[in-house]
Design a protein around this motif. Structure first.
Motif, PDB file in Angstrom:
ATOM      1  N   UNK A 421      -1.376  10.705  51.304  1.00 25.65           N
ATOM      2  CA  UNK A 421      -0.393   9.655  51.619  1.00 25.65           C
ATOM      3  C   UNK A 421       0.747   9.632  50.601  1.00 25.65           C
ATOM      4  N   UNK A 422       0.489  10.101  49.380  1.00 21.95           N
ATOM      5  CA  UNK A 422       1.592  10.211  48.422  1.00 21.95           C
ATOM      6  C   UNK A 422       2.619  11.189  48.986  1.00 21.95           C
ATOM      7  N   UNK A 423       2.125  12.293  49.548  1.00 23.05           N
ATOM      8  CA  UNK A 423       3.054  13.279  50.129  1.00 23.05           C
ATOM      9  C   UNK A 423       3.743  12.729  51.376  1.00 23.05           C
ATOM     10  N   UNK A 424       2.980  12.073  52.249  1.00 21.53           N
ATOM     11  CA  UNK A 424       3.625  11.635  53.500  1.00 21.53           C
ATOM     12  C   UNK A 424       4.629  10.515  53.256  1.00 21.53           C
ATOM     13  N   UNK A 425       4.404   9.702  52.209  1.00 23.11           N
ATOM     14  CA  UNK A 425       5.329   8.585  51.974  1.00 23.11           C
ATOM     15  C   UNK A 425       6.561   8.966  51.168  1.00 23.11           C
ATOM     16  N   UNK A 426       6.455  10.013  50.327  1.00 27.06           N
ATOM     17  CA  UNK A 426       7.620  10.315  49.476  1.00 27.06           C
ATOM     18  C   UNK A 426       8.007  11.784  49.491  1.00 27.06           C
ATOM     19  N   UNK A 427       7.348  12.585  50.331  1.00 29.03           N
ATOM     20  CA  UNK A 427       7.631  14.012  50.475  1.00 29.03           C
ATOM     21  C   UNK A 427       7.316  14.823  49.220  1.00 29.03           C
ATOM     22  N   UNK A 428       6.476  14.289  48.346  1.00 31.00           N
ATOM     23  CA  UNK A 428       6.117  14.983  47.121  1.00 31.00           C
ATOM     24  C   UNK A 428       5.154  16.137  47.435  1.00 31.00           C
ATOM     25  N   UNK A 429       5.525  17.381  47.084  1.00 29.73           N
ATOM     26  CA  UNK A 429       4.711  18.539  47.459  1.00 29.73           C
ATOM     27  C   UNK A 429       3.280  18.398  46.939  1.00 29.73           C
ATOM     28  N   UNK A 430       2.311  18.539  47.800  1.00 23.12           N
ATOM     29  CA  UNK A 430       0.870  18.481  47.499  1.00 23.12           C
ATOM     30  C   UNK A 430       0.446  17.129  46.905  1.00 23.12           C
ATOM     31  N   UNK A 431       1.297  16.125  47.035  1.00 24.62           N
ATOM     32  CA  UNK A 431       0.959  14.809  46.495  1.00 24.62           C
ATOM     33  C   UNK A 431       0.996  14.754  44.979  1.00 24.62           C
ATOM     34  N   UNK A 432       1.637  15.754  44.345  1.00 28.42           N
ATOM     35  CA  UNK A 432       1.733  15.768  42.881  1.00 28.42           C
ATOM     36  C   UNK A 432       2.530  14.544  42.428  1.00 28.42           C
ATOM     37  N   UNK A 433       2.095  13.914  41.330  1.00 32.64           N
ATOM     38  CA  UNK A 433       2.803  12.719  40.857  1.00 32.64           C
ATOM     39  C   UNK A 433       4.089  13.075  40.139  1.00 32.64           C
ATOM     40  N   UNK A 434       4.118  14.240  39.466  1.00 37.11           N
ATOM     41  CA  UNK A 434       5.222  14.522  38.543  1.00 37.11           C
ATOM     42  C   UNK A 434       5.893  15.867  38.788  1.00 37.11           C
ATOM     43  N   UNK A 435       5.875  16.374  40.019  1.00 37.24           N
ATOM     44  CA  UNK A 435       6.473  17.690  40.259  1.00 37.24           C
ATOM     45  C   UNK A 435       5.602  18.782  39.661  1.00 37.24           C
ATOM     46  N   UNK A 436       6.222  19.717  38.939  1.00 38.28           N
ATOM     47  CA  UNK A 436       5.444  20.799  38.317  1.00 38.28           C
ATOM     48  C   UNK A 436       4.563  20.257  37.195  1.00 38.28           C
ATOM     49  N   UNK A 437       3.445  20.930  36.938  1.00 38.64           N
ATOM     50  CA  UNK A 437       2.645  20.584  35.763  1.00 38.64           C
ATOM     51  C   UNK A 437       3.357  21.147  34.533  1.00 38.64           C
ATOM     52  N   UNK A 438       2.982  20.639  33.363  1.00 39.12           N
ATOM     53  CA  UNK A 438       3.548  21.185  32.120  1.00 39.12           C
ATOM     54  C   UNK A 438       2.502  22.019  31.407  1.00 39.12           C
ATOM     55  N   UNK A 439       1.547  22.553  32.174  1.00 40.01           N
ATOM     56  CA  UNK A 439       0.440  23.265  31.538  1.00 40.01           C
ATOM     57  C   UNK A 439       0.850  24.551  30.851  1.00 40.01           C
ATOM     58  N   UNK A 440       2.004  25.116  31.252  1.00 38.81           N
ATOM     59  CA  UNK A 440       2.400  26.369  30.618  1.00 38.81           C
ATOM     60  C   UNK A 440       3.506  26.124  29.594  1.00 38.81           C
ATOM     61  N   UNK A 441       3.536  26.980  28.593  1.00 36.18           N
ATOM     62  CA  UNK A 441       4.535  26.892  27.533  1.00 36.18           C
ATOM     63  C   UNK A 441       5.964  27.033  28.101  1.00 36.18           C
ATOM     64  N   UNK A 442       6.050  27.736  29.225  1.00 34.32           N
ATOM     65  CA  UNK A 442       7.373  27.995  29.802  1.00 34.32           C
ATOM     66  C   UNK A 442       7.768  26.977  30.867  1.00 34.32           C
ATOM     67  N   UNK A 443       6.890  25.956  31.059  1.00 29.72           N
ATOM     68  CA  UNK A 443       7.102  25.029  32.180  1.00 29.72           C
ATOM     69  C   UNK A 443       8.514  24.455  32.213  1.00 29.72           C
ATOM     70  N   UNK A 444       9.040  24.117  31.023  1.00 27.14           N
ATOM     71  CA  UNK A 444      10.362  23.480  30.982  1.00 27.14           C
ATOM     72  C   UNK A 444      11.432  24.385  31.581  1.00 27.14           C
ATOM     73  N   UNK A 445      11.204  25.705  31.463  1.00 22.52           N
ATOM     74  CA  UNK A 445      12.204  26.658  31.960  1.00 22.52           C
ATOM     75  C   UNK A 445      11.984  26.994  33.430  1.00 22.52           C
ATOM     76  N   UNK A 446      10.866  26.526  33.965  1.00 21.13           N
ATOM     77  CA  UNK A 446      10.535  26.884  35.340  1.00 21.13           C
ATOM     78  C   UNK A 446      10.672  25.693  36.286  1.00 21.13           C
ATOM     79  N   UNK A 447      11.470  24.721  35.849  1.00 18.89           N
ATOM     80  CA  UNK A 447      11.847  23.639  36.759  1.00 18.89           C
ATOM     81  C   UNK A 447      13.221  23.983  37.320  1.00 18.89           C
ATOM     82  N   UNK A 448      13.480  23.496  38.517  1.00 16.92           N
ATOM     83  CA  UNK A 448      14.771  23.766  39.150  1.00 16.92           C
ATOM     84  C   UNK A 448      15.887  23.115  38.331  1.00 16.92           C
ATOM     85  N   UNK A 449      17.013  23.800  38.244  1.00 16.60           N
ATOM     86  CA  UNK A 449      18.171  23.241  37.542  1.00 16.60           C
ATOM     87  C   UNK A 449      18.699  22.030  38.310  1.00 16.60           C
TER      88      UNK A 449
END
Ligand code: FAD
Length: 486
Positions: A421-449
């Motif tokens: 329902x998180x996805x259906x109500x706000x179009x958030x991919x896979x119902x993720x709360x915060x977009x991409x995870x920050x689990x990788x060291x490069x995460x900051x560079x792998x977000x869309x500009x």
């Protein structure tokens, strides 16, 4: 003057609308839902009021800034107060810790309860402040995709201190070196969940987060979290921004590599610039499906999701505060379930947010409104009905053990939010709360500009793009977009 169409009225969409209106743009916001705010919503039931999404509010000055920019006095439109206790922590063995927002008092409390030397806590918070000071100007306030970000004096200083920024260790690794008591390691590891990440994978750089709570403060809006949405919605309207609700955008119109408008059903809306606030992954699947796809970015792992029970509880518990945590006995196993098994652990950490502690009329007299949440994996097609049923049982049993109660008999009203329902109500991919995870060291560079490399006049704001998820970062994405749009 110039005109802008904004797709979505999430917090970032609202903030972008306000900023562009202040720059003289004629702004129109198109929102699929019948209400503004996206994830920052509210719900009422039988005398109980709930904020449905975010519950923790840091960096309120980023909201104030929008009023100041518009020539208004923030205090007369949006009031909030600083919390004296950031969170109340509970363990099954009876240990209870109040995380006082004053660092000295917090350090004393941890020393009294766990025997940890006070200095360990104070040093950790100083380190957190250091990382913030070095990295926030680079990673939060600017685009990562403009060379000026990387060549100024601030960036140069950071290159020389790279060893101290926690890039080469995990959050858990750094916390284990810093603290003697495993409960304190657990308490500090929890900050990874503030952006839906895994403390056992995410770089220690995310130890930046405690700085926000202890040094800069956690806050509560006087009228509840939803007032962030409402007060910004009112501000936007007063600046002449127009809102069309129930309008789902189907497509961005692109001519000669220039965005010129959007289509929603049979209607077209033309504008000089288009700002997309909808989740980036779903945007490329729908409104940008005919355009060049940023394949690597689209494949990045998503943050965790959540399972929330909104419970009207017909009893008051004096030991509970605004933010409460009932910790799992095995934190590492809990995260293994979330990020490796893609399932829900049988002894989850439970977060209970109770706004009626601060705002009495959020529950009937003698009652409390419990926003009861656990972190769960994002949606990859699990059998959620079964997982939710099992999780509900585990949550109730754990609360009963820790509070020595029988909570089920006090549940007067119940509602539910979950990955689907998180996805259906706000179009958030896979119902993720915060977009991409920050689990990788490069995460900051792998977000869309915050802009499209291929399509002129097309910009991006919100939790799935740079600088990331959560209210403060969403507000900063709006600032970056409005500065770029000129
Ligand atoms: P969203 O809120 O994602 O809204 C996007 C909007 O776009 C929606 O209104 C949607 O209807 C609209 N839209 C989508 N597609 C279209 C279309 N085709 N046409 C028109 N409109 C469209 N953050 C914190 O800071 N603190 C917290 O404590 C916290 N806790 C959270 C708890 C939960 C349960 C959730 C779900 C999130 C939490 N977050 C928290 C994260 C925070 O809520 C988000 O990062 C932030 O609200 C995202 O805002 P956004 O601007 O990206 O837009």
């Amino acid at each position: 003057g110039k005109s802008a169409v904004i797709i979505g009225s999430g917090i970032a969409g609202l903030a972008t609308a306000i900023r562009l209106a202040n720059k003289g743009y004629q702004v129109k916001v198109l929102e699929a839902n019948s209400y503004p705010g996206g994830k920052l919503g509210k719900m009422s039931c039988k005398g109980y009021r709930f904020d449905t999404g975010p519950s923790l509010f840091t960096l309120p000055q980023l909201v104030d800034e929008l009023f100041i920019l518009s020539g208004r006095n923030p205090q007369s439109h949006f009031e909030y107060s600083r919390l004296a206790v950031n969170c109340h922590y509970f363990w099954e063995d009876g240990t209870r810790i109040k995380a006082y927002s004053d660092p000295g008092r917090f350090a004393r409390e941890v020393h009294d309860k766990l025997g940890e030397p006070e200095d360990n806590i104070l040093t950790a918070l100083r380190n957190s402040a250091f990382i913030y000071k070095r990295l926030s100007p680079l990673f939060m306030h600017r685009s990562l995709h403009q060379w000026q970000t990387w060549t100024n004096a601030h960036a140069l200083k950071s290159y020389f201190q790279i060893g101290k920024l926690g890039i080469f260790d995990t959050m858990n690794g750094a916390n284990k070196k810093r603290f003697g008591h495993p409960k304190l390691v657990q308490l500090f590891n929890r900050y990874a969940t503030y952006n839906g990440s895994d403390p056992y994978q995410t770089p220690a750089t995310l130890n930046i987060i405690p700085h926000l709570e202890y040094n800069m403060g956690a806050y509560f809006p006087k009228k509840g979290m939803h007032d962030i949405t409402l007060s910004l919605f009112e501000l936007a309207k007063s600046l002449g921004v127009s809102f069309n609700f129930g309008v789902k955008v189907d497509r961005v119109i692109v001519n000669n590599r220039k965005a010129t408008g959007v289509m929603a059903g049979l209607n077209s809306y033309e504008a000089d610039i288009i700002v997309n606030n909808m989740d980036m992954v779903n945007a490329y699947k729908t409104i940008l499906k005919d355009q060049k796809q940023p394949t690597t970015l689209l494949k990045q792992p998503k943050s965790s999701s959540a399972l929330i029970f909104y419970w009207g509880i017909s009893k008051k518990f004096a030991e509970l505060d605004l933010h409460n945590i009932f910790f799992s006995n095995d934190y590492e196993e809990e995260f293994r379930y979330i990020f490796h098994e893609g399932s829900v652990y049988s002894d989850p950490t439970i977060y209970v947010n109770i706004t009626s502690v601060y705002k009495e009329d959020d529950a009937p007299p003698g009652c409390m409104n419990w926003f009861t949440m656990i972190n769960v994996p994002n949606n990859t097609g699990q059998d959620w009905d079964l997982l939710i049923k099992e999780a509900r049982k585990a949550i109730i049993a754990k609360i009963n053990r820790i509070l020595e109660t029988d909570i089920e008999q006090f549940i007067e009203t119940e509602d539910l939010l979950e990955p689907r329902t998180i996805e259906s109500k706000t179009s958030s991919a896979m119902g993720a709360l915060y977009g991409n995870s920050s689990n990788s060291r490069l995460a900051a560079f792998l977000r869309h500009a915050n802009y499209s490399f291929h399509i002129k006049n097309l910009y991006f704001c919100g939790g799935s793009v740079h600088p990331g998820g959560g209210i403060p970062l969403c507000l900063l994405s709006a600032k970056i977009v409005s500065e770029m749009a000129g």
